[in-house]
Design an enzyme around this catalytic site. Sequence first.
Site, PDB file in Angstrom:
ATOM      1  CB  VAL A 131      -0.968  -0.008   1.214  1.00  0.00           C
ATOM      2  CG1 VAL A 131      -1.812   1.251   1.249  1.00  0.00           C
ATOM      3  CG2 VAL A 131      -1.852  -1.245   1.180  1.00  0.00           C
ATOM      4  CD  GLU A 139     -13.198   6.074   4.236  1.00  0.00           C
ATOM      5  OE1 GLU A 139     -13.790   7.115   4.511  1.00  0.00           O
ATOM      6  OE2 GLU A 139     -13.725   4.939   4.361  1.00  0.00           O
ATOM      7  CB  ILE A 170     -15.819   0.933   0.314  1.00  0.00           C
ATOM      8  CG1 ILE A 170     -15.703  -0.322  -0.545  1.00  0.00           C
ATOM      9  CG2 ILE A 170     -17.243   1.451   0.336  1.00  0.00           C
ATOM     10  CD1 ILE A 170     -16.551  -1.492  -0.046  1.00  0.00           C
ATOM     11  CD  GLU A 216      -4.805  -7.947   7.530  1.00  0.00           C
ATOM     12  OE1 GLU A 216      -4.093  -7.286   8.298  1.00  0.00           O
ATOM     13  OE2 GLU A 216      -5.310  -7.448   6.509  1.00  0.00           O
ATOM     14  CG  ASP A 231      -8.969  -7.844   8.486  1.00  0.00           C
ATOM     15  OD1 ASP A 231      -8.099  -6.969   8.633  1.00  0.00           O
ATOM     16  OD2 ASP A 231      -9.821  -7.805   7.584  1.00  0.00           O
ATOM     17  CE  LYS A 285     -10.604  -4.763   7.208  1.00  0.00           C
ATOM     18  NZ  LYS A 285     -10.548  -5.759   6.127  1.00  0.00           N
TER      19      LYS A 285
END
Length: 438
Positions: A14, A129, A136, A190, A201, A205
């Site tokens: 990322v 975010e 999303i 992950e 995970d 969230k």
Amino acid sequence: MKPVKLGLLGVGTVGASTAMVLKNNAAEIARRAGRKIEIIQASRRSVAAGMPAGSGDISLVEDPFAVVNNPEIDIVIELIGGYDLALELVMQAIDNGKHVVTANKALIALHGNEIFAAAQQKGVNVVFEAAVAGGIPIIKSIREGLSANHIQSVAGIINGTGNFILTEMRDKGRDFNDVLREAQELGYAEADPTFDVEGIDAAHKLCILASIAFGIPLQFDAVYTEGISDVSTEDVVYANQLGYRIKHLGVARRTEAGIEMRVHPTLIPEKRLIANVDGVMNAVLVQADRLGPSLYYGAGAGADPTASAVIADIIDVARTITTDAQNRVPHLAFQPDQIVDIPILPITEVQTAYYLRMRVDDRPGVLAEITRVMGDKEISIEAVLQKEPETGVTQATIIMLTQKIREHQMVDAIDEIKRLEAVHGDVHRIRVETLDGD
Ligand code: HSE
């Protein structure tokens, strides 16, 4: 206007994509933000690995503290993941008066309350975010787009790896471990894939979503979590025959008695849009009193989709950098003094419908024995399916769907059914959600 200067912690999948997108889309991003945004320093474990070619003139260091202590930097982008070092770095950045953008759901779920309190005190922003549902914009949608509403529930497929596994099992009959390996190769899973498979995970969230939906503190430990490793191909097939899909769902629901927070395999009617969210895609269904249901769908993992959310956060912070801290959007959607500690319901008090699968003797009266137990526990049966035994086999498989009941009633009934002489082995149970706004 002066450019906004960023420090990047972590140049993994990322991080590298964030650097590339910031560089490649620099002009468009500046048009939106009203000023240039540039990474001036980045840290990664080995400087020898370098920055991705074409990511610009970025000084690379091995010590992440050099980045958070760099006085030139306005916003720190934390993309190293994990808990301890990430927490130390984020707290140090806040202490140095820097804004923080993070994709670290574990960090926010476990330490968010402490991080936001420190950020509030320092008048800096910490935004996240990318921590939920990858690309999303679900945090922004709930926190800002739905701020007129009283939110009743949030239900989501919020782990791409798990959804990819269940989809491949259903469509191609593929082996669980084989699909997991592919998800790892594609960079979705992950670092520890049990986080994906066992629902940890998704629980990270869900706890974040519940907090911004209901204005409650982050409380990861209160999320009931069940993974998908016990979902069998048999159940996937029977669910299909009954008109359902099995999804690994995170549900946060407000009830009179308290708030439900749970992650578990779930049968969803196949006619619901969310039941048709396949592969690595994520979707979140929000029930809000004024808007009604709304569904948010998109890529929940992967380099560019996650970078898209990270950069949207960076632009948001860049726009509000000069705004009085009191007038920014609150970290957890509600003003800090309006966060309320509503009780979280234990799983035994949660109400859902159930799918049951059991192996029984194929002889008269067995079904009556099972339904008697259900009747005694006040459990109403919605549908029964008996598969014809194969030739020469004296046992049959029975599938049942029940109406909505409390979890403890179902647990008691299953205990009793398992003790019946005619019932062999385990009674397999999967919760059912109709997601019709009740
Ligand atoms: N491992 C996560 C998933 C990545 O599969 O959804 C995005 O948080």
